[in-house]
Design an enzyme around this catalytic site. Structure first.
Site, short mmCIF file in Angstrom:
data_model
loop_
_atom_site.label_atom_id
_atom_site.label_comp_id
_atom_site.label_asym_id
_atom_site.label_seq_id
_atom_site.Cartn_x
_atom_site.Cartn_y
_atom_site.Cartn_z
N GLU A 1 9.17 8.17 -17.39
CA GLU A 1 7.82 8.71 -17.57
C GLU A 1 7.27 8.39 -18.95
O GLU A 1 6.12 8.00 -19.11
CB GLU A 1 7.84 10.23 -17.37
CG GLU A 1 7.97 10.64 -15.92
CD GLU A 1 8.14 12.14 -15.76
OE1 GLU A 1 7.48 12.71 -14.90
OE2 GLU A 1 8.95 12.74 -16.50
N HIS B 1 0.84 -1.22 0.00
CA HIS B 1 0.00 0.00 0.00
C HIS B 1 0.87 1.26 0.00
O HIS B 1 0.43 2.32 0.46
CB HIS B 1 -0.95 0.04 1.21
CG HIS B 1 -1.64 -1.26 1.48
ND1 HIS B 1 -2.85 -1.61 0.92
CD2 HIS B 1 -1.26 -2.33 2.22
CE1 HIS B 1 -3.19 -2.81 1.32
NE2 HIS B 1 -2.24 -3.28 2.11
N SER C 1 14.21 21.52 -16.80
CA SER C 1 13.00 22.28 -17.01
C SER C 1 13.39 23.62 -17.65
O SER C 1 14.45 24.16 -17.34
CB SER C 1 12.30 22.53 -15.68
OG SER C 1 11.48 23.67 -15.77
N LYS D 1 15.55 21.61 -11.67
CA LYS D 1 14.87 20.35 -11.99
C LYS D 1 15.71 19.38 -12.82
O LYS D 1 16.45 19.78 -13.70
CB LYS D 1 13.57 20.63 -12.77
CG LYS D 1 12.50 21.30 -11.96
CD LYS D 1 11.89 20.41 -10.89
CE LYS D 1 11.02 19.33 -11.48
NZ LYS D 1 9.74 19.84 -11.95
#
Ligand code: ARG
Length: 477
Positions: free
Chosen positions: A298, A164, A285, A291
C-alpha cells in the site's frame, strides 16, 4: 590576513555588497543542508578540473599538489563526520572551496579558475546521478531475479487471468509474474538510455558563455569517465532534462511497482485468498485483532504518487526558465534525491518481499510470497475461463468464429443455470448446442488443457513459460 571573499562571516561575496543577508534570506537561499549529499561528486569534479588546469599550465604543479592534498583531507573529514558545514557558505561547492582555501591557501583560490558554480553544480548532479542510476539498475536486476525464481516455482500453478478484473482465461501464475519481469527489464533499459545522456560534461561552460582560459574539456570528460562534452555552454549550465528524464523513468518504474502492489493487495484479501506475504511486510490493526494489513504494497502504491509528483515538479521548474542558469535550478535537488531514495528503498523491499530473505545457514531464500494454488484454481473455475477454448474447439470443427462465440454463450448460460463449470456439462447437453461436439472436448474444457493450448511465443503454456525463464536467466546472469 589578506583580503579573502570568504573572510566575512555574514556573506560570502565581495566588496560590492553594502549589507549582509538577513538570516531568513540566508536560510531561504542556502542549499547546503541537502546538496552536501553531492560532496563526492564535487570533489571528483574539482580534482579532474585541477588536473587539467595544471596540464594546460594554467596552475602550477605545486598548486595542483596542494589542491589534491587539501581535497583528500576534506573528503576524509566529511566521511568521518568531522566537516563543519556552514549555512553562511550557502552550498556544498562554497563550503568545500572555503575549507580548501583554509587548508592550502592561495592554491585553493586558484581552483575556481575557468569555472563557475553553474557548470560545477550541473557536473556534480550528473556525476552523482550516474552513480545512482547504476545502483538502481542493480536493484532492478535483483528484483527481476526474485520474480523469476518465484515464477519458476509456480509455472504449473493456474490462476484466472483477468480483463476488466473479470475472469477471462486461465494463466500460469509464473507467467503472470514474468509480465512484471518484462516491465522491470524495460525500466532498466530505459535508465541505461538516461545514463548516456546524463553522462556528459558541462564543466568548461563556466558561468554561461565559456571561458577565456585554454581549458581542455575533453580531457576532463575522460578523467571523469564521461561519454562526451556538452557542446553548447548556455545549454550545459541551464538544462536539467537529464534529471527530468530520470524522474520520468523512475515514475514509470514506480507505476509498475504500484500495479504489482495493487495486485498483491487484492490477492491477499480474503475474497481472493491467492497469496500470503510474510508477516514482516504487514501490520496489524490497533482495533481489529483479526487484521493483517498489506502496508508495504500500500505504501509503495502511495509513494508512487510522490515520485510522479516530483516529475511534475521538475517539469514545472524548468518550463519558464530563460537561458541560461537561474537559481530556480537549485530546486532540482530535493525532488531528485527523494525520487532516488524512494525508488531504491522500494525496489529493495520488493525483492525481499517477493523472493524472500537468504538464510545464511541453508543458503536458501525463505519467506517470499506464499501461494495458495487451490484458491487460484477455484477462482478460475468459477469464471468459465475456458469458454474461449470451447469456441476455438468449434472453429477447429469448421464453425466460423463469430458463430462459435454465440454457441458458447448459450452453453455458458446453461452452465450458470445449473451452477456448474463448462467441463461439468454432460456431453449430451453440450451436443444440444452443437452436434459436432465430441468426447475430446473435455480436454480443452479443463483449465490445464486450456493452458497447454496457448503454446505460442509469449503465451502462457508452461512450455513457453519455461523458455522465457531460461531467457531471463541468461540475460540476468
Ligand atoms: N546551489 C546552486 C544550485 O544548486 C549552485 C549554483 C549557484 N550558482 C549561482 N550563480 N548562484 O544550483
Amino acid at each position: 590576513m589578506p583580503h579573502n571573499q570568504f573572510d566575512k562571516k555574514s556573506q560570502a561575496w565581495s566588496a560590492l555588497f553594502s549589507e549582509p543577508m538577513s538570516d531568513l534570506v540566508k536560510r531561504y537561499t542556502a542549499s547546503v543542508f541537502f546538496d552536501k549529499r553531492l560532496w563526492q561528486a564535487d570533489i571528483a569534479g574539482s580534482l579532474a578540473h585541477a588536473e587539467m588546469l595544471q596540464a594546460q599550465s594554467i596552475i602550477s604543479a605545486a598548486d595542483h599538489a596542494s589542491i589534491q592534498k587539501g581535497l583528500a583531507q576534506i573528503g576524509a573529514e566529511i566521511e568521518a563526520g568531522a566537516f563543519e558545514w556552514k549555512l553562511d557558505l550557502e552550498d556544498v561547492h562554497l563550503n568545500i572551496e572555503a575549507r580548501l582555501t583554509q587548508l592550502v591557501g592561495d592554491a585553493g583560490k586558484r581552483l575556481h579558475t575557468g569555472r563557475s558554480r553553474n557548470d560545477q553544480v550541473a557536473t556534480d548532479v550528473r556525476l552523482w546521478l550516474r552513480g545512482e542510476i547504476d545502483l538502481v539498475v542493480e536493484l532492478l536486476v535483483e528484483l527481476q531475479k526474485s520474480l523469476v525464481d518465484t515464477a519458476e516455482q509456480h509455472i504449473e500453478v493456474i490462476m484466472p487471468g483477468f480483463t476488466h478484473l473479470q475472469v477471462a482465461q486461465p494463466v500460469s501464475f509464473g507467467h503472470h509474474l514474468l509480465a512484471y519481469v518484462e516491465m522491470f527489464a524495460r525500466d532498466a533499459e530505459r535508465l541505461g538510455d538516461v545514463r548516456r545522456r546524463t553522462n556528459r560534461l558541462p564543466l568548461g561552460a563556466a558561468a554561461l558563455a565559456g571561458t577565456s582560459y585554454p581549458l581542455d574539456r575533453e580531457r576532463v570528460a575522460r578523467t571523469l569517465g564521461m561519454e562526451g562534452v556538452c557542446q553548447n555552454s548556455l545549454d550545459a549550465v541551464s538544462d536539467r532534462d537529464f534529471a527530468i528524464e530520470f524522474s520520468a523513468a523512475a515514475s514509470i518504474c514506480m507505476v509498475h511497482v504500484s500495479r504489482f502492489s495493487e495486485e498483491l493487495i487484492l490477492w491477499m484479501s480474503q475474497n481472493f485468498g491467492f497469496i500470503r506475504i510474510a508477516d514482516r511486510f504487514t501490520t496489524g490493526s490497533s482495533i481489529m485483532p483479526q487484521k493483517k494489513n498489506p502496508d508495504v504494497p500500500e505504501l509503495a502504491r502511495g509513494k508512487t504518487g510522490r515520485v510522479v509528483g516530483h516529475l511534475m515538479g521538475l517539469l514545472t521548474l524548468m518550463k519558464g526558465q530563460p537561458l541560461a542558469y537561474n537559481k530556480d535550478n537549485q530546486e532540482d535537488k530535493e525532488p531528485l534525491f527523494d525520487t532516488v531514495d524512494t525508488l531504491k528503498d522500494t525496489l529493495r523491499i520488493f525483492s525481499e518481499m517477493v523472493g524472500g530473505q537468504l538464510n545464511p545457514a541453508t543458503g536458501v531464500k525463505e519467506g517470499g510470497i506464499g501461494v495458495n494454488p487451490d484458491a487460484m484454481e477455484r477462482a478460475a473455475l468459477r469464471g468459465y475461463a475456458t469458454a474461449t477454448d470451447l469456441a476455438d474447439y468449434l472453429v477447429k470443427k469448421g464453425l466460423p468464429f463469430r458463430d462459435a462465440h454465440e454457441t458458447v454463450a448459450h452453453a455458458v448460460k446453461a452452465a450458470i443455470a445449473h451452477q456448474v463449470d463448462l467441463s461439468e456439462l454432460p456431453l449430451a447437453v453440450l451436443q444440444q448446442f452443437n452436434p459436432g461436439i465430441e468426447k475430446d472436448v473435455y480436454q480443452v474444457l479443463s483449465l490445464r488443457g486450456s493452458l497447454n493450448e496457448r503454446n505460442t511465443l509469449g503465451g502462457t503454456a508452461p512450455a513457453q513459460v519455461r523458455l522465457q525463464i531460461e531467457r531471463h536467466r541468461l540475460r540476468l546472469g
